[in-house]
Design a protein around this motif. Sequence first.
Motif, PDB file in Angstrom:
ATOM      1  N   THR A 123     155.591  31.499  60.706  1.00 48.01           N
ATOM      2  CA  THR A 123     156.799  32.095  60.127  1.00 48.01           C
ATOM      3  C   THR A 123     156.731  32.044  58.606  1.00 48.01           C
ATOM      4  O   THR A 123     156.027  31.213  58.024  1.00 48.01           O
ATOM      5  N   THR A 125     158.709  31.673  54.862  1.00 46.81           N
ATOM      6  CA  THR A 125     159.887  31.050  54.264  1.00 46.81           C
ATOM      7  C   THR A 125     160.870  32.138  53.845  1.00 46.81           C
ATOM      8  O   THR A 125     160.519  33.336  53.783  1.00 46.81           O
ATOM      9  N   ALA A 126     162.095  31.740  53.549  1.00 45.12           N
ATOM     10  CA  ALA A 126     163.093  32.721  53.103  1.00 45.12           C
ATOM     11  C   ALA A 126     162.649  33.405  51.819  1.00 45.12           C
ATOM     12  O   ALA A 126     162.856  34.611  51.632  1.00 45.12           O
ATOM     13  N   GLU A 127     161.986  32.645  50.939  1.00 44.33           N
ATOM     14  CA  GLU A 127     161.511  33.217  49.682  1.00 44.33           C
ATOM     15  C   GLU A 127     160.410  34.249  49.923  1.00 44.33           C
ATOM     16  O   GLU A 127     160.392  35.316  49.297  1.00 44.33           O
ATOM     17  N   GLU A 128     159.501  33.931  50.841  1.00 46.45           N
ATOM     18  CA  GLU A 128     158.412  34.861  51.141  1.00 46.45           C
ATOM     19  C   GLU A 128     158.942  36.137  51.789  1.00 46.45           C
ATOM     20  O   GLU A 128     158.498  37.247  51.466  1.00 46.45           O
ATOM     21  N   GLN A 129     159.898  35.984  52.716  1.00 47.44           N
ATOM     22  CA  GLN A 129     160.471  37.163  53.359  1.00 47.44           C
ATOM     23  C   GLN A 129     161.211  38.021  52.355  1.00 47.44           C
ATOM     24  O   GLN A 129     161.159  39.265  52.399  1.00 47.44           O
ATOM     25  N   SER A 183     152.165  30.988  51.103  1.00 49.37           N
ATOM     26  CA  SER A 183     151.259  30.582  52.176  1.00 49.37           C
ATOM     27  C   SER A 183     150.263  31.700  52.455  1.00 49.37           C
ATOM     28  O   SER A 183     150.449  32.858  52.048  1.00 49.37           O
TER      29      SER A 183
END
Length: 824
Positions: A123, A125-129, A183
């Motif tokens: 999954t 992170t909120a930042e990556e999304q 990531s």
Amino acid sequence: MSIFLPILALLLAGGIAAYHRLSLPVWAGLSAVLLLVSWALGGNGIAVAVCALLLAAVAVPLLLPDFRRKRITAPLLEFYTKILPPLSSTERQMLESGTVGFEGELFSGRPAWDKLLSQPAATLTAEEQAFLDGPCEELCRMMNDWEATHVRADLSPEVWAFCKTHKFFGMIIPKEFGGLGFSALAHHKVIQKLASVSSLLSSTVGVPNSLGPGELLMHYGTQEQKDHYLPRLADGREIPCFGLTGPFAGSDATSIPDTGVVCTGQWNGAEVVGIRLNFEKRYITLAPVATIIGLAFRLYDPDKLLGEKADLGISLALIPRETPGMEIGRRHFPLNVPFHNGPIRGKDVFVPLSALIGGEEYAGKGWAMLVECLSIGRSITLPSTASGSSKLFTVATGAYARIRKQFGLSVGRFEGVEEVLARMAGNAYAVSALSEATAAAVTRGENPAVPSTIAKYHCTEMGREVVRDAMDIHGGKGIILGPRNYLGRAWQGTPIGITVEGANIMTRSLMIFGQGAIRCHPWVLKEMQAAMIPERKTRLREFDRVLFAHIGFAVSNAVRALWMGLTASRFGRAPGDAYTRRFYRKLNRYSAALALCADTSMLTLGGKLKFKEKLSGRLGDVLSQLYIASAMLKRYEDNGRPTSDQPLLAWAFHDAVHKMELALSGALRNFPVRPIGWLLWMLVFPLGRRAQAPSDRLGRRAAALLMTPGDARDRLAHGTFVTPCDNNPAGRINSYLPKVVLAEPVERKFLKALKGSDMETAPYDAQLAAGVERGWISAVEKTQLEELRAMTLDAITVDDFDHAELEAAGARQIVRLADAAEAA
């Protein structure tokens, strides 16, 4: 019959012990018990006694450790050390690099599926999304691939600036150095999305985040190097490239002729110890725009200024573009996908020792550094690029096949097209699962040397097949270049991914099995390491332990392969649900077959195996398909076992199993030692080859998913740029599908009423008007058909140009100058 009872008892005990991998004492005890049972059931007393003596003759020496080591293991160790092929330091570093994840289980003959299924779903992170939904989406909207590839041969200044401002070139650089600190999974998702709109864009963004100065600095750089370069790489003040490939050595770092000689020289007005470099590189991505050049070369120290060795080995350095003697050549032109690529040369380029990546401490360690970092970079860029384009082209082609009609029928309804659509769907599903699996492995902290090679080879190969199939279905729409064509540049650029980071022929025939057979095997590398232990007693004890574990492992795999071949893998414990349990059982069978064939190949061929590239390639195919099938099952589980995905999973899985059997068949029919090949065939295929390619019925279901709106189709397209906008014709066509499906009944009703009427030859607008007037259709339906007509026209229209628009501006100027000179 009584004579055969004790023999059957011994065989049964051995089979049970081997299948379940019971220990030697348990096997001996079980054999003794079954012999007594056979005697009690009326077995011939003499036969029982003979079998008991035979059991004792085998079991007693093996159960006495000291006797076994002196009389059995010691001679075998002596023989083993003689036949063990010599390994160079570079080969040893290659074999010992990286980590082993679930791919090691596939070599075990009995995969521990819980290790795979217990891994948490990958999954963001909120930042990556948020980055994917924000800057990444905006960048895709900005990108005009036709303008970039045909007009500019470059990204626009606005796109370059946007990439730098939003740190696309610093995704992998930690936040402490000004990067995004994403990531590997996020890195994969970004490249996948960018590749779905432009491979030029994904290549330009991918290279600084892949093998190159950034990654090498993060792993090996001195603190001073990190503090200086990483922030500048993160925000785009520095554009990196890495010079490895040369005219005479290709990408083989062990053979590069480029040299660096340790000596004294002038640097910033002072005389210092440094390196004088002479090199010539080509095919270096981003070289034409790079400001900092990573360089691989062989370092020599003839005056012993750094120590006692004159040949220090392969080393890596960072060299600023403006360094005297450095020459950046003109651009190469890679197959109409004009990412910046070109040669670099250097003559008597002097740099201080501080230019070595990692400083003086890492002089001569460049090969190990490259090997460690290469698998991480190989896990992301090319597999993600193949995934992005494959997924978008597949769903867009499904929509196009529904919209485009021939003989009054959507072309996707023709069985020939349906067969190709099914293949596209299965390949896209497999590529998506495989590329995400390797990225997830890196995210978990693994360095997947073998899976990265599998992913690079098979993602680019399946990606090539997807683009080829899409071109076939699109026909003229695919071959006429222009802003509306979303396939042409991908088709032209397909060989790039096949070629870079190691040509696919060599990757398949040398690397996958060549590295995997030793690196992933549970005992081979341990035997090699045990045989090299200096202290004799310790060497003998450790070699004895791993040798007999390996022998038991080999016998077990022979029994398991035979049993599962005879029973068609219908029995045995397996995870999964009622639908997928049979898939896991099949993989158990082919895992045992692979382990058996690999062991036998290494035992009978020894060091010659690395020269048997056809055999190595076929066994590598089996390992690859096992890994791909495992990745697909993991994807299915992580997505919550969606029923609607089952046709895609089943098509791709049966295709993988069919390929495994073809590869095993080819390996055994052509095995260099023919009697051994015949014996292996009887163990692996006791009832002959049984696996079949995906059926037509299954293919029909898979193709239908591509031509029908639904959640399975949406999952397949997830992560690609499907936003319908001016610069995304594939996204527009994909967005039309729901409206096209809704309009089809209205169209059929209208065409039925129109047939034979006096309006049959009238213009379409007049036909629609007459249809409303005569009650064939309503006014709302008329609007629906007008919209269908516009969508169809947008889907099938191709571009045209004035002749002058197609002339290359630079070439036209050369011709004009030549004409002027001739006239003068």
